[in-house]
Design a protein around this motif. Sequence first.
Motif, PDB file in Angstrom:
ATOM      1  N   LEU A   6      12.949   8.687  -6.211  1.00  0.00           N
ATOM      2  CA  LEU A   6      11.836   7.784  -5.895  1.00  0.00           C
ATOM      3  C   LEU A   6      12.322   6.478  -5.265  1.00  0.00           C
ATOM      4  O   LEU A   6      11.711   5.990  -4.316  1.00  0.00           O
ATOM      5  N   SER A   7      13.422   5.918  -5.779  1.00  0.00           N
ATOM      6  CA  SER A   7      13.885   4.617  -5.267  1.00  0.00           C
ATOM      7  C   SER A   7      14.232   4.643  -3.777  1.00  0.00           C
ATOM      8  O   SER A   7      13.804   3.744  -3.043  1.00  0.00           O
ATOM      9  N   PRO A   8      14.990   5.652  -3.258  1.00  0.00           N
ATOM     10  CA  PRO A   8      15.194   5.677  -1.806  1.00  0.00           C
ATOM     11  C   PRO A   8      13.920   5.973  -1.031  1.00  0.00           C
ATOM     12  O   PRO A   8      13.788   5.563   0.123  1.00  0.00           O
ATOM     13  N   ALA A   9      12.971   6.683  -1.663  1.00  0.00           N
ATOM     14  CA  ALA A   9      11.691   6.944  -0.997  1.00  0.00           C
ATOM     15  C   ALA A   9      10.909   5.651  -0.816  1.00  0.00           C
ATOM     16  O   ALA A   9      10.309   5.407   0.238  1.00  0.00           O
ATOM     17  N   SER A  20       0.833  -1.209   0.000  1.00  0.00           N
ATOM     18  CA  SER A  20       0.000   0.000   0.000  1.00  0.00           C
ATOM     19  C   SER A  20       0.866   1.256   0.000  1.00  0.00           C
ATOM     20  O   SER A  20       0.553   2.237  -0.685  1.00  0.00           O
ATOM     21  N   ALA A  21       1.964   1.227   0.761  1.00  0.00           N
ATOM     22  CA  ALA A  21       2.872   2.374   0.826  1.00  0.00           C
ATOM     23  C   ALA A  21       3.550   2.615  -0.516  1.00  0.00           C
ATOM     24  O   ALA A  21       3.739   3.773  -0.930  1.00  0.00           O
ATOM     25  N   MET A  22       3.920   1.547  -1.218  1.00  0.00           N
ATOM     26  CA  MET A  22       4.543   1.688  -2.539  1.00  0.00           C
ATOM     27  C   MET A  22       3.580   2.344  -3.524  1.00  0.00           C
ATOM     28  O   MET A  22       3.973   3.222  -4.302  1.00  0.00           O
ATOM     29  N   VAL A  23       2.324   1.938  -3.484  1.00  0.00           N
ATOM     30  CA  VAL A  23       1.309   2.524  -4.360  1.00  0.00           C
ATOM     31  C   VAL A  23       1.130   4.012  -4.039  1.00  0.00           C
ATOM     32  O   VAL A  23       1.133   4.871  -4.941  1.00  0.00           O
ATOM     33  N   ALA A  24       0.981   4.330  -2.747  1.00  0.00           N
ATOM     34  CA  ALA A  24       0.747   5.717  -2.334  1.00  0.00           C
ATOM     35  C   ALA A  24       1.957   6.602  -2.619  1.00  0.00           C
ATOM     36  O   ALA A  24       1.813   7.747  -3.069  1.00  0.00           O
ATOM     37  N   GLU A  25       3.158   6.086  -2.375  1.00  0.00           N
ATOM     38  CA  GLU A  25       4.379   6.872  -2.584  1.00  0.00           C
ATOM     39  C   GLU A  25       4.582   7.183  -4.066  1.00  0.00           C
ATOM     40  O   GLU A  25       4.912   8.318  -4.429  1.00  0.00           O
ATOM     41  N   THR A  26       4.373   6.210  -4.924  1.00  0.00           N
ATOM     42  CA  THR A  26       4.535   6.423  -6.364  1.00  0.00           C
ATOM     43  C   THR A  26       3.508   7.425  -6.890  1.00  0.00           C
ATOM     44  O   THR A  26       3.827   8.284  -7.723  1.00  0.00           O
TER      45      THR A  26
END
Length: 308
Positions: free
Chosen positions: A72-75, A22-28
């Motif tokens: 984005l990758s470190p985020a 869920s965090a990966m979806v929201a962060e992207t």
Amino acid sequence: MSASHGHQQPQTHTKILLTSLSAMVAETATFPIDLTKTRLQLHSSTTKPTNAFRVASEIIRQHGPLGFYQGLSPAILRHLLYTPIRIVGYENLRYLVAVDNEVAGGGGGSVSLSTKALLGGLSGVIAQVVASPADLVKVRMQADGRIVNHGLQPRYSGPFDAFSKIIKEEGFVGLWKGVLPNIQRAFLVNMGELACYDHAKRFIIQNHISADNMYAHTLASIMSGLSATALSCPADVVKTRMMNQEASKDGKVVYQSSYDCLVKTVRMEGLKALWKGFFPTWARLGPWQFVFWVTYEKFRHAAGLSSF
């Protein structure tokens, strides 16, 4: 109790996986807003005045649409550590408090708002200490775009290059530069976000404003986003400036501590500078929480877990 622990262990693993996804979806989905917010907070009032729209336009002009995804990758890496610890940690702490209060089933309904705020803050602090190196790399890489705009080479070619250079030039402890303002911000953000989302959603459902569905999750996420932004914005400004500064050749830095950064920012730019980037911060926290909580609640339902 042993039986419940037996059921709780695989659920914890499942929750960790679901929070990460869920965090990966929201962060992207919301990263362009975060990049704009970071660039705006690094902007000093001694230079030409700017705003979020000018910053975003400059990013597009210089780098095109893909420029919004610098760092984005470190985020993503940060959220793979940060989000599961704070979300699952909060829920488990809430469960323990509810059990201590002899609440059948361990639901968080009887846990007071002040207790939820404390639990949210503590969960955020623990998560931030673990994820702080990835947060540092994210901020440095986002700030690199401003260096490129001035015709200079970026400091880092990628997240792994950033990690290695920071360790080489600043030592292993350099990965935790700015950890104190980071912790302060994490406590305030999670105190506002987790406690407010939890409490607001239960208030909405218990008062029959909405059932436990996307509408309730959306309302709760909007309220928690405003609360988290108002509480955390000053600490966010200090954190960003502390983490981005580098020592000069003679070893001097602009800000000696988070308190020194706070005082100098207010003295040179006024009190309202502490809420610099409030709109892009809220504009990111709101959509981020909407995407995250709606996605997470849907994933939980699909996995056969109860609502958060």
